[in-house]
Design a protein around this motif. Structure first.
Motif, PDB file in Angstrom:
ATOM      1  N   ASN A  21       0.842  -1.196   0.000  1.00  0.00           N
ATOM      2  CA  ASN A  21       0.000   0.000   0.000  1.00  0.00           C
ATOM      3  C   ASN A  21       0.879   1.249   0.000  1.00  0.00           C
ATOM      4  O   ASN A  21       1.958   1.267   0.616  1.00  0.00           O
ATOM      5  CB  ASN A  21      -0.897   0.031   1.246  1.00  0.00           C
ATOM      6  N   HIS A  22       0.450   2.290  -0.669  1.00  0.00           N
ATOM      7  CA  HIS A  22       1.192   3.552  -0.670  1.00  0.00           C
ATOM      8  C   HIS A  22       1.147   4.200   0.713  1.00  0.00           C
ATOM      9  O   HIS A  22       0.094   4.236   1.359  1.00  0.00           O
ATOM     10  CB  HIS A  22       0.598   4.510  -1.708  1.00  0.00           C
ATOM     11  N   HIS A  23       2.279   4.717   1.157  1.00  0.00           N
ATOM     12  CA  HIS A  23       2.320   5.433   2.430  1.00  0.00           C
ATOM     13  C   HIS A  23       1.660   6.809   2.290  1.00  0.00           C
ATOM     14  O   HIS A  23       1.074   7.330   3.236  1.00  0.00           O
ATOM     15  CB  HIS A  23       3.770   5.596   2.898  1.00  0.00           C
ATOM     16  N   LEU A  24       1.778   7.366   1.069  1.00  0.00           N
ATOM     17  CA  LEU A  24       1.189   8.681   0.811  1.00  0.00           C
ATOM     18  C   LEU A  24       0.567   8.670  -0.592  1.00  0.00           C
ATOM     19  O   LEU A  24       1.240   8.987  -1.578  1.00  0.00           O
ATOM     20  CB  LEU A  24       2.251   9.782   0.921  1.00  0.00           C
ATOM     21  N   PRO A  25      -0.702   8.276  -0.690  1.00  0.00           N
ATOM     22  CA  PRO A  25      -1.361   8.226  -2.011  1.00  0.00           C
ATOM     23  C   PRO A  25      -1.371   9.595  -2.676  1.00  0.00           C
ATOM     24  O   PRO A  25      -1.450  10.630  -2.000  1.00  0.00           O
ATOM     25  CB  PRO A  25      -2.786   7.762  -1.676  1.00  0.00           C
ATOM     26  N   LYS A  26      -1.291   9.602  -3.995  1.00  0.00           N
ATOM     27  CA  LYS A  26      -1.291  10.865  -4.738  1.00  0.00           C
ATOM     28  C   LYS A  26      -2.666  11.526  -4.737  1.00  0.00           C
ATOM     29  O   LYS A  26      -2.788  12.740  -4.695  1.00  0.00           O
ATOM     30  CB  LYS A  26      -0.833  10.618  -6.182  1.00  0.00           C
ATOM     31  N   ALA A  28       8.326   8.539   0.027  1.00  0.00           N
ATOM     32  CA  ALA A  28       9.442   8.689  -0.917  1.00  0.00           C
ATOM     33  C   ALA A  28       9.701   7.393  -1.679  1.00  0.00           C
ATOM     34  O   ALA A  28      10.177   7.413  -2.823  1.00  0.00           O
ATOM     35  CB  ALA A  28      10.700   9.132  -0.174  1.00  0.00           C
ATOM     36  N   ASN A  29       9.394   6.267  -1.054  1.00  0.00           N
ATOM     37  CA  ASN A  29       9.636   4.966  -1.689  1.00  0.00           C
ATOM     38  C   ASN A  29       8.378   4.364  -2.334  1.00  0.00           C
ATOM     39  O   ASN A  29       8.403   3.216  -2.768  1.00  0.00           O
ATOM     40  CB  ASN A  29      10.209   3.986  -0.666  1.00  0.00           C
ATOM     41  N   ASP A  30       7.303   5.126  -2.356  1.00  0.00           N
ATOM     42  CA  ASP A  30       6.088   4.632  -3.023  1.00  0.00           C
ATOM     43  C   ASP A  30       6.341   4.468  -4.522  1.00  0.00           C
ATOM     44  O   ASP A  30       7.023   5.289  -5.145  1.00  0.00           O
ATOM     45  CB  ASP A  30       4.921   5.601  -2.806  1.00  0.00           C
ATOM     46  N   HIS A  31       5.779   3.412  -5.079  1.00  0.00           N
ATOM     47  CA  HIS A  31       5.896   3.172  -6.520  1.00  0.00           C
ATOM     48  C   HIS A  31       4.582   3.538  -7.200  1.00  0.00           C
ATOM     49  O   HIS A  31       3.518   3.069  -6.793  1.00  0.00           O
ATOM     50  CB  HIS A  31       6.203   1.698  -6.799  1.00  0.00           C
ATOM     51  N   PHE A  32       4.673   4.359  -8.233  1.00  0.00           N
ATOM     52  CA  PHE A  32       3.489   4.735  -9.003  1.00  0.00           C
ATOM     53  C   PHE A  32       3.646   4.271 -10.453  1.00  0.00           C
ATOM     54  O   PHE A  32       4.731   4.369 -11.028  1.00  0.00           O
ATOM     55  CB  PHE A  32       3.275   6.250  -8.952  1.00  0.00           C
ATOM     56  N   LYS A  33       2.570   3.767 -11.004  1.00  0.00           N
ATOM     57  CA  LYS A  33       2.618   3.230 -12.364  1.00  0.00           C
ATOM     58  C   LYS A  33       2.877   4.338 -13.384  1.00  0.00           C
ATOM     59  O   LYS A  33       2.284   5.415 -13.313  1.00  0.00           O
ATOM     60  CB  LYS A  33       1.296   2.522 -12.696  1.00  0.00           C
ATOM     61  N   VAL A  34       3.771   4.056 -14.326  1.00  0.00           N
ATOM     62  CA  VAL A  34       4.061   4.980 -15.427  1.00  0.00           C
ATOM     63  C   VAL A  34       3.432   4.396 -16.690  1.00  0.00           C
ATOM     64  O   VAL A  34       3.838   3.315 -17.143  1.00  0.00           O
ATOM     65  CB  VAL A  34       5.587   5.158 -15.630  1.00  0.00           C
TER      66      VAL A  34
END
Length: 213
Positions: free
Chosen positions: A128-133, A197-203
Motif C-alpha cells: 500500500n502507498h504510504h502517501l497516495p497521490k 518517498a519509496n512509493d511506486h506509481f505506475k508509469v
C-alpha cells in the motif's frame, strides 16, 4: 395426342433447365489467354529479380517501414520534481531491462545469500502507498489487481548521477521466466527519507507516431 405433346414439351423444358454451364468454365481461347498471361507475369518477376541492384533497392525501400513500426512503440516518461529532471525511457530500454532481469534471475539460482542481497533484482511486494497521490485513495496499491508478489529491476539513471534512477520494470514469473507487468517510478518531488518517498506509481506508456526515430 395433345397429352403426348404436353409430356414431350415438359420433358424438353426439364432437360433445358438442367443444362447449366458452370461460371468457372473457360472456353479454349479464354484458357489459352489465361496461361499466356501467367507466363508473362512469371517472366516479369524473373526479370525484376535478375535486375542488378534489385534486392538492395527493395531493402532500402523497406527501411522507412521499420521507422513507422518503431513510432508505434510506447515510451515511458517519469515527471520532473524536487530539482530532478524528467526521465524518458524507450520501448527498447524497457525490453532490455526485462532481458537483463531474466539473466540475473537465472544467475541467482546458484548464488550465495550475499550475492542475492546485493543483486539489483528485488522482490516487488506491491505494498500500500504510504502517501497516495489522490486524496481519498486510502493506501492504494500500485497494481490493485495484481495477485501475490513480483520482481522489480531498475531502469538506467539518465540524470547523470551514479545512484539508481527513479524507474523500475515490474515483472511476474511464469514458467520460470519473468514477464513485464508494468513500469513504475518514485515521485521525484518527494525528498529522500520523507513519507511516501519509496512509493511506486505506475508509469503509463504513451505512443507518439509523430516522434522522429
Amino acid at each position: 395426342m395433345r397429352f403426348n405433346i404436353l409430356i414431350a414439351v415438359s420433358l424438353l423444358w426439364t432437360l433445358a433447365s438442367g443444362l447449366t454451364i458452370p461460371a468457372n468454365t473457360l472456353s479454349a481461347r479464354d484458357a489459352d489467354l489465361e496461361v499466356r498471361e501467367s507466363d508473362f507475369l512469371g517472366d516479369s518477376v524473373d526479370i525484376a529479380v535478375r535486375e542488378p541492384g534489385f534486392l538492395s533497392k527493395a531493402k532500402s525501400a523497406l527501411k522507412p517501414l521499420s521507422k513507422v513500426k518503431n513510432a508505434f512503440k510506447p515510451t515511458y516518461k517519469v515527471k520532473a520534481g524536487g530539482g530532478k529532471p524528467a526521465q524518458t525511457y524507450s520501448h527498447h530500454e524497457v525490453k532490455q531491462a526485462v532481458a537483463d532481469a531474466n539473466h540475473e534471475h537465472q544467475r541467482l539460482k546458484n548464488a550465495s545469500k550475499t550475492q542475492k542481497k546485493k543483486s539489483p533484482l528485488k522482490v516487488f511486494n506491491n505494498n500500500n502507498h504510504h502517501l497516495p497521490k489522490k486524496s481519498g485513495a486510502k493506501h492504494a496499491k500500485t497494481f490493485p489487481k495484481m495477485k501475490g508478489t513480483g520482481h522489480e529491476y531498475p531502469l538506467p539513471n539518465k540524470n547523470g548521477g551514479t545512484g539508481k534512477g527513479p524507474a523500475r520494470v515490474i515483472m511476474k514469473e511464469k514458467n520460470d521466466k519473468l514477464k513485464l507487468h508494468g513500469v513504475v517510478a518514485h515521485d521525484q518531488s518527494r525528498p529522500t527519507g520523507s513519507q511516501g518517498a519509496n512509493d511506486h506509481f505506475k508509469v503509463k506508456g504513451k505512443i507518439n507516431p509523430f516522434k522522429k526515430h
